[in-house]
Design a protein around this motif. Structure first.
Motif, short mmCIF file in Angstrom:
data_model
loop_
_atom_site.label_atom_id
_atom_site.label_comp_id
_atom_site.label_asym_id
_atom_site.label_seq_id
_atom_site.Cartn_x
_atom_site.Cartn_y
_atom_site.Cartn_z
N MET A 1 37.49 71.89 16.32
CA MET A 1 36.92 72.29 15.03
C MET A 1 38.04 72.45 14.03
O MET A 1 39.05 73.09 14.30
N VAL A 2 37.92 71.81 12.86
CA VAL A 2 38.91 71.95 11.82
C VAL A 2 38.71 73.27 11.08
O VAL A 2 37.60 73.80 11.02
N ILE A 3 39.79 73.80 10.54
CA ILE A 3 39.75 75.07 9.82
C ILE A 3 40.06 74.81 8.36
O ILE A 3 41.19 74.44 8.01
N PRO A 4 39.10 74.94 7.44
CA PRO A 4 39.38 74.73 6.02
C PRO A 4 40.22 75.87 5.46
O PRO A 4 40.03 77.02 5.82
N VAL A 5 41.16 75.52 4.58
CA VAL A 5 42.02 76.54 3.98
C VAL A 5 42.05 76.47 2.46
O VAL A 5 42.41 77.44 1.80
N HIS A 6 41.65 75.32 1.89
CA HIS A 6 41.71 75.20 0.42
C HIS A 6 41.03 73.89 0.03
O HIS A 6 41.05 72.92 0.78
N VAL A 188 39.43 68.51 0.76
CA VAL A 188 39.56 69.83 1.36
C VAL A 188 40.75 69.83 2.30
O VAL A 188 40.85 68.98 3.20
N TRP A 189 41.65 70.78 2.09
CA TRP A 189 42.77 70.95 3.03
C TRP A 189 42.25 71.66 4.27
O TRP A 189 41.60 72.70 4.18
N LEU A 195 47.88 70.21 19.52
CA LEU A 195 49.13 70.79 20.00
C LEU A 195 49.59 71.89 19.05
O LEU A 195 49.78 73.04 19.44
N VAL A 196 49.78 71.55 17.78
CA VAL A 196 50.02 72.53 16.72
C VAL A 196 48.95 72.30 15.66
O VAL A 196 48.19 71.34 15.72
N PHE A 197 48.91 73.18 14.66
CA PHE A 197 47.95 73.01 13.57
C PHE A 197 48.51 72.04 12.54
O PHE A 197 49.51 72.35 11.88
N LEU A 198 47.88 70.90 12.42
CA LEU A 198 48.33 69.88 11.47
C LEU A 198 47.54 69.99 10.18
O LEU A 198 46.31 69.97 10.21
N PRO A 199 48.21 70.10 9.03
CA PRO A 199 47.49 70.11 7.75
C PRO A 199 47.02 68.70 7.39
O PRO A 199 47.76 67.73 7.53
N LEU A 200 45.79 68.61 6.93
CA LEU A 200 45.20 67.31 6.61
C LEU A 200 44.26 67.48 5.43
O LEU A 200 43.57 68.50 5.32
N ARG A 201 44.23 66.50 4.56
CA ARG A 201 43.34 66.54 3.41
C ARG A 201 42.22 65.54 3.62
O ARG A 201 42.45 64.34 3.72
N LEU A 208 32.28 69.08 5.96
CA LEU A 208 31.01 69.79 6.02
C LEU A 208 29.97 69.04 6.84
O LEU A 208 29.14 69.67 7.51
N GLY A 209 30.02 67.73 6.81
CA GLY A 209 29.11 66.96 7.65
C GLY A 209 29.38 67.20 9.13
O GLY A 209 28.44 67.37 9.93
N PHE A 210 30.65 67.26 9.50
CA PHE A 210 31.01 67.53 10.89
C PHE A 210 30.58 68.93 11.29
O PHE A 210 30.07 69.16 12.39
N TRP A 211 30.77 69.89 10.37
CA TRP A 211 30.35 71.27 10.65
C TRP A 211 28.84 71.33 10.89
O TRP A 211 28.37 71.97 11.83
#
Length: 272
Positions: A1-6, A188-189, A195-201, A208-211
């Motif tokens: 699950m991705v975590i939105p931050v901005h 959305v960032w 392995l680690v948390f990778l930032p992705l835009r 939101l569709g995946f959520w």
């Protein structure tokens, strides 16, 4: 699950309602007995009894919403000893509970810090743009309407349940549904655990569709061993209600700024 931050989607006005909702949820959580804090010296059992009494009063219960079957005996918040040992004392309720009103009060109740912070993160990121598009008053009505749709939708699907339903997730799911309709191309960032948390835009329609797909799968019982304490079907109903209510605003919604290209990994960290 991705975590939105901005999200890359500036607003034109200060989202006072979004901030007020976050503040209200935090304050209610801090004053919820038995969770964030309790009276000094209370035992774990005493805290649990106070919590049960509080939830029976203010949480939404599907059986009460659909069949209007209010319990004759509820926890009083006191601890007592009986033939089977120590436990929570039950007795006739000392209040008149309104099941429809409990749907509203339940929107401000949360079961843990993780439950609260996760909900408030999504509301902070996506709520400001929906409030900006709708205006303060319409956004307030929209938020409450989505919360009611989610609460009653869950109750209809679980009409025999006497378990309390709490949390702002249903109303916030409506905000996510509206965001998907109004700003599908907004970037959305997110943090992707690999392995680690990778930032992705990523585009909002992917995030939101995946959520939403995850909530729909989990609500059907697939992908999880048991439904547990998460009301996935309430998320699905709230999301769909938000999409439906926001659809008339779609034609006049200005598009968000488009980034030139998709960034990830080290490039994303440098341009955060």
């Amino acid at each position: 699950m991705v975590i939105p931050v901005h999200d890359v989607n500036p607003v034109r006005r200060t989202p006072y309602v979004t901030y007020a909702l976050i503040a209200a949820n935090v304050l209610v959580f801090l004053y919820t007995p038995g969770i964030a804090g309790s009276v000094a010296g209370d035992s774990a059992l005493s805290q649990l009894c106070h919590l049960h009494a509080f939830l029976d009063h203010y949480a939404a219960v599907p059986r009460e919403l659909i069949h209007h079957q209010l319990p004759r005996l509820v926890p009083t918040g006191e601890v007592g000893a009986g033939p089977q040992g120590t436990g929570c004392v039950v007795g006739p309720p000392g209040y008149d509970k309104s099941p429809p009103l409990s749907v509203f009060t339940a929107m401000f109740l949360h079961g843990s810090w993780l439950h609260l912070l996760g909900n408030m993160l999504f509301l902070l990121i996506f709520g400001n743009n929906i409030e900006d598009r709708m205006g303060h008053v319409r956004f307030t009505l929209f938020y409450v309407a989505c919360g009611y749709a989610a609460g009653y939708g869950f109750a209809l699907l679980n009409d025999a349940s006497s378990d309390p339903l709490i949390g702002a997730s249903g109303a916030i799911a409506g905000v996510l549904g509206a965001y998907l309709v109004l700003y599908p191309k907004a970037r959305v960032w997110v943090l992707v655990p690999f392995l680690v948390f990778l930032p992705l835009r990523l585009p909002a329609w992917i995030v939101l569709g995946f959520w939403f797909v995850l909530q729909a799968v989990y609500s059907s019982g697939s992908g999880v061993s048991a439904a547990g304490t998460v009301a996935y079907s309430a998320h699905v109903v709230g999301f769909l209600a938000g999409m439906l209510l926001a659809w008339p605003l779609r034609p006049g919604t200005p598009p968000p700024p488009e980034p030139r290209r998709l960034l990830w990994g080290r490039q994303a960290r440098h341009s955060w």
